[in-house]
Design a protein around this motif. Structure first.
Motif, PDB file in Angstrom:
ATOM      1  N   HIS A  68      34.599  36.161  36.420  1.00 31.45           N
ATOM      2  CA  HIS A  68      35.047  34.777  36.265  1.00 31.45           C
ATOM      3  C   HIS A  68      36.516  34.590  36.632  1.00 31.45           C
ATOM      4  O   HIS A  68      37.080  33.518  36.389  1.00 31.45           O
ATOM      5  CB  HIS A  68      34.785  34.294  34.834  1.00 31.45           C
ATOM      6  N   GLY A  69      37.138  35.612  37.207  1.00 28.18           N
ATOM      7  CA  GLY A  69      38.484  35.464  37.742  1.00 28.18           C
ATOM      8  C   GLY A  69      39.626  35.680  36.771  1.00 28.18           C
ATOM      9  O   GLY A  69      40.746  35.241  37.018  1.00 28.18           O
ATOM     10  N   ALA A  70      39.383  36.366  35.668  1.00 21.67           N
ATOM     11  CA  ALA A  70      40.450  36.608  34.697  1.00 21.67           C
ATOM     12  C   ALA A  70      41.552  37.476  35.297  1.00 21.67           C
ATOM     13  O   ALA A  70      41.274  38.485  35.941  1.00 21.67           O
ATOM     14  CB  ALA A  70      39.887  37.287  33.450  1.00 21.67           C
ATOM     15  N   SER A  71      42.797  37.075  35.066  1.00 21.81           N
ATOM     16  CA  SER A  71      43.946  37.900  35.454  1.00 21.81           C
ATOM     17  C   SER A  71      44.614  38.513  34.225  1.00 21.81           C
ATOM     18  O   SER A  71      45.442  39.400  34.334  1.00 21.81           O
ATOM     19  CB  SER A  71      44.956  37.087  36.258  1.00 21.81           C
ATOM     20  N   VAL A  72      44.244  38.009  33.050  1.00 21.57           N
ATOM     21  CA  VAL A  72      44.733  38.513  31.770  1.00 21.57           C
ATOM     22  C   VAL A  72      43.524  38.591  30.838  1.00 21.57           C
ATOM     23  O   VAL A  72      42.735  37.648  30.772  1.00 21.57           O
ATOM     24  CB  VAL A  72      45.783  37.574  31.135  1.00 21.57           C
ATOM     25  N   VAL A  73      43.396  39.704  30.117  1.00 22.70           N
ATOM     26  CA  VAL A  73      42.281  39.868  29.182  1.00 22.70           C
ATOM     27  C   VAL A  73      42.827  40.248  27.811  1.00 22.70           C
ATOM     28  O   VAL A  73      43.656  41.148  27.683  1.00 22.70           O
ATOM     29  CB  VAL A  73      41.275  40.937  29.675  1.00 22.70           C
ATOM     30  N   VAL A  74      42.324  39.540  26.790  1.00 21.42           N
ATOM     31  CA  VAL A  74      42.663  39.818  25.399  1.00 21.42           C
ATOM     32  C   VAL A  74      41.420  40.412  24.739  1.00 21.42           C
ATOM     33  O   VAL A  74      40.346  39.813  24.784  1.00 21.42           O
ATOM     34  CB  VAL A  74      43.106  38.532  24.663  1.00 21.42           C
ATOM     35  N   LEU A  75      41.599  41.589  24.152  1.00 20.93           N
ATOM     36  CA  LEU A  75      40.503  42.254  23.448  1.00 20.93           C
ATOM     37  C   LEU A  75      40.840  42.270  21.967  1.00 20.93           C
ATOM     38  O   LEU A  75      41.874  42.812  21.572  1.00 20.93           O
ATOM     39  CB  LEU A  75      40.329  43.686  23.957  1.00 20.93           C
ATOM     40  N   ARG A  92      39.307  50.421  33.569  1.00 15.16           N
ATOM     41  CA  ARG A  92      38.630  49.462  34.451  1.00 15.16           C
ATOM     42  C   ARG A  92      39.477  48.207  34.635  1.00 15.16           C
ATOM     43  O   ARG A  92      39.632  47.696  35.747  1.00 15.16           O
ATOM     44  CB  ARG A  92      37.249  49.092  33.881  1.00 15.16           C
ATOM     45  N   LEU A  93      40.028  47.694  33.533  1.00 13.55           N
ATOM     46  CA  LEU A  93      40.869  46.500  33.611  1.00 13.55           C
ATOM     47  C   LEU A  93      42.165  46.785  34.373  1.00 13.55           C
ATOM     48  O   LEU A  93      42.607  45.979  35.188  1.00 13.55           O
ATOM     49  CB  LEU A  93      41.173  45.975  32.210  1.00 13.55           C
ATOM     50  N   ASP A  94      42.755  47.940  34.125  1.00 20.28           N
ATOM     51  CA  ASP A  94      43.972  48.334  34.826  1.00 20.28           C
ATOM     52  C   ASP A  94      43.714  48.456  36.331  1.00 20.28           C
ATOM     53  O   ASP A  94      44.506  47.982  37.150  1.00 20.28           O
ATOM     54  CB  ASP A  94      44.495  49.647  34.244  1.00 20.28           C
ATOM     55  N   ASP A  95      42.588  49.076  36.695  1.00 28.50           N
ATOM     56  CA  ASP A  95      42.222  49.218  38.110  1.00 28.50           C
ATOM     57  C   ASP A  95      42.040  47.858  38.780  1.00 28.50           C
ATOM     58  O   ASP A  95      42.267  47.718  39.983  1.00 28.50           O
ATOM     59  CB  ASP A  95      40.938  50.032  38.270  1.00 28.50           C
ATOM     60  N   ALA A  96      41.623  46.850  38.005  1.00 30.18           N
ATOM     61  CA  ALA A  96      41.427  45.493  38.543  1.00 30.18           C
ATOM     62  C   ALA A  96      42.745  44.708  38.588  1.00 30.18           C
ATOM     63  O   ALA A  96      42.754  43.554  39.020  1.00 30.18           O
ATOM     64  CB  ALA A  96      40.393  44.742  37.697  1.00 30.18           C
ATOM     65  N   GLY A  97      43.831  45.319  38.114  1.00 32.19           N
ATOM     66  CA  GLY A  97      45.124  44.651  38.140  1.00 32.19           C
ATOM     67  C   GLY A  97      45.295  43.579  37.074  1.00 32.19           C
ATOM     68  O   GLY A  97      46.095  42.660  37.226  1.00 32.19           O
ATOM     69  N   VAL A  98      44.550  43.716  36.000  1.00 34.06           N
ATOM     70  CA  VAL A  98      44.545  42.725  34.926  1.00 34.06           C
ATOM     71  C   VAL A  98      45.541  43.141  33.842  1.00 34.06           C
ATOM     72  O   VAL A  98      45.620  44.308  33.475  1.00 34.06           O
ATOM     73  CB  VAL A  98      43.112  42.627  34.339  1.00 34.06           C
ATOM     74  N   ASP A  99      46.295  42.171  33.321  1.00 25.51           N
ATOM     75  CA  ASP A  99      47.138  42.417  32.150  1.00 25.51           C
ATOM     76  C   ASP A  99      46.229  42.484  30.932  1.00 25.51           C
ATOM     77  O   ASP A  99      45.314  41.670  30.788  1.00 25.51           O
ATOM     78  CB  ASP A  99      48.153  41.292  31.957  1.00 25.51           C
ATOM     79  N   ILE A 100      46.494  43.435  30.030  1.00 23.50           N
ATOM     80  CA  ILE A 100      45.614  43.688  28.892  1.00 23.50           C
ATOM     81  C   ILE A 100      46.390  43.561  27.590  1.00 23.50           C
ATOM     82  O   ILE A 100      47.506  44.076  27.474  1.00 23.50           O
ATOM     83  CB  ILE A 100      45.023  45.110  28.963  1.00 23.50           C
ATOM     84  N   HIS A 101      45.775  42.889  26.615  1.00 34.24           N
ATOM     85  CA  HIS A 101      46.324  42.779  25.267  1.00 34.24           C
ATOM     86  C   HIS A 101      45.218  43.206  24.300  1.00 34.24           C
ATOM     87  O   HIS A 101      44.153  42.600  24.293  1.00 34.24           O
ATOM     88  CB  HIS A 101      46.748  41.343  24.957  1.00 34.24           C
ATOM     89  N   ALA A 123      40.994  35.550  29.716  1.00 37.20           N
ATOM     90  CA  ALA A 123      39.650  35.761  29.186  1.00 37.20           C
ATOM     91  C   ALA A 123      39.789  36.673  27.966  1.00 37.20           C
ATOM     92  O   ALA A 123      40.838  37.293  27.761  1.00 37.20           O
ATOM     93  CB  ALA A 123      38.758  36.429  30.235  1.00 37.20           C
ATOM     94  N   GLY A 124      38.732  36.724  27.169  1.00 37.59           N
ATOM     95  CA  GLY A 124      38.819  37.590  26.005  1.00 37.59           C
ATOM     96  C   GLY A 124      37.475  37.888  25.390  1.00 37.59           C
ATOM     97  O   GLY A 124      36.505  37.151  25.586  1.00 37.59           O
ATOM     98  N   LEU A 125      37.480  38.970  24.636  1.00 35.79           N
ATOM     99  CA  LEU A 125      36.349  39.347  23.800  1.00 35.79           C
ATOM    100  C   LEU A 125      36.838  39.267  22.370  1.00 35.79           C
ATOM    101  O   LEU A 125      37.862  39.879  22.026  1.00 35.79           O
ATOM    102  CB  LEU A 125      35.892  40.765  24.104  1.00 35.79           C
ATOM    103  N   PHE A 126      36.118  38.498  21.544  1.00 32.36           N
ATOM    104  CA  PHE A 126      36.568  38.257  20.174  1.00 32.36           C
ATOM    105  C   PHE A 126      35.483  38.637  19.180  1.00 32.36           C
ATOM    106  O   PHE A 126      34.355  38.160  19.262  1.00 32.36           O
ATOM    107  CB  PHE A 126      36.969  36.792  20.006  1.00 32.36           C
ATOM    108  N   HIS A 127      35.879  39.492  18.223  1.00 37.65           N
ATOM    109  CA  HIS A 127      35.016  39.961  17.141  1.00 37.65           C
ATOM    110  C   HIS A 127      35.601  39.391  15.858  1.00 37.65           C
ATOM    111  O   HIS A 127      36.750  39.681  15.519  1.00 37.65           O
ATOM    112  CB  HIS A 127      34.988  41.493  17.132  1.00 37.65           C
TER     113      HIS A 127
END
Length: 130
Positions: A68-75, A92-101, A123-127
């Protein structure tokens, strides 16, 4: 490059409940666990990928966010940080060039909303429980 849809906004989080407002939907939707991405939101069903607290979030869980085109992902790791994150997911996220939190759920919601308000392709995954 085409303009991406905006990411949904989280309007409330409490134990077992996440409320999300998405521009493409009418009103607010509630989730226990959610996948949020530019243009939409849906239930994060751990059974789809066999996710569990340990070993945690898998690369397959984040693929849809990247699609879906996320450039930043919050887990989010849950309210009590019981949900782990597999190192290969971060790779995987790092390889895609995505900033990760990677944060406990309350902090993850705050960070996600900051990024969403700044018009990031977040984008994010929320528990919402443990």
């Amino acid at each position: 490059m085409p303009e991406l849809d905006s990411s949904p906004r989280i309007t409330h989080v409490s134990w077992g409940r996440l409320e999300v407002e998405c521009a493409s939907d009418d009103g607010t939707r509630s989730f226990k666990d959610a996948k949020l991405y530019p243009g939409g939101a849906r239930t994060w069903d751990w059974n789809e990928t066999g996710t569990s607290h340990t070993p945690g979030i898998q690369p397959a869980d984040v693929e849809e966010l990247l699609e879906h085109g996320a450039s930043v992902v919050v887990l989010s790791r849950g309210m009590n940080e019981r949900l782990q994150v597999q190192p290969k997911t971060l790779d995987r996220l790092d390889d895609a060039g995505v900033d990760i939190h990677v944060l406990p759920t309350d902090s993850a919601v705050d960070r996600y909303n900051e990024l969403q308000a700044a018009d990031e392709a977040v984008a994010g995954l929320f528990h919402s429980t443990c």
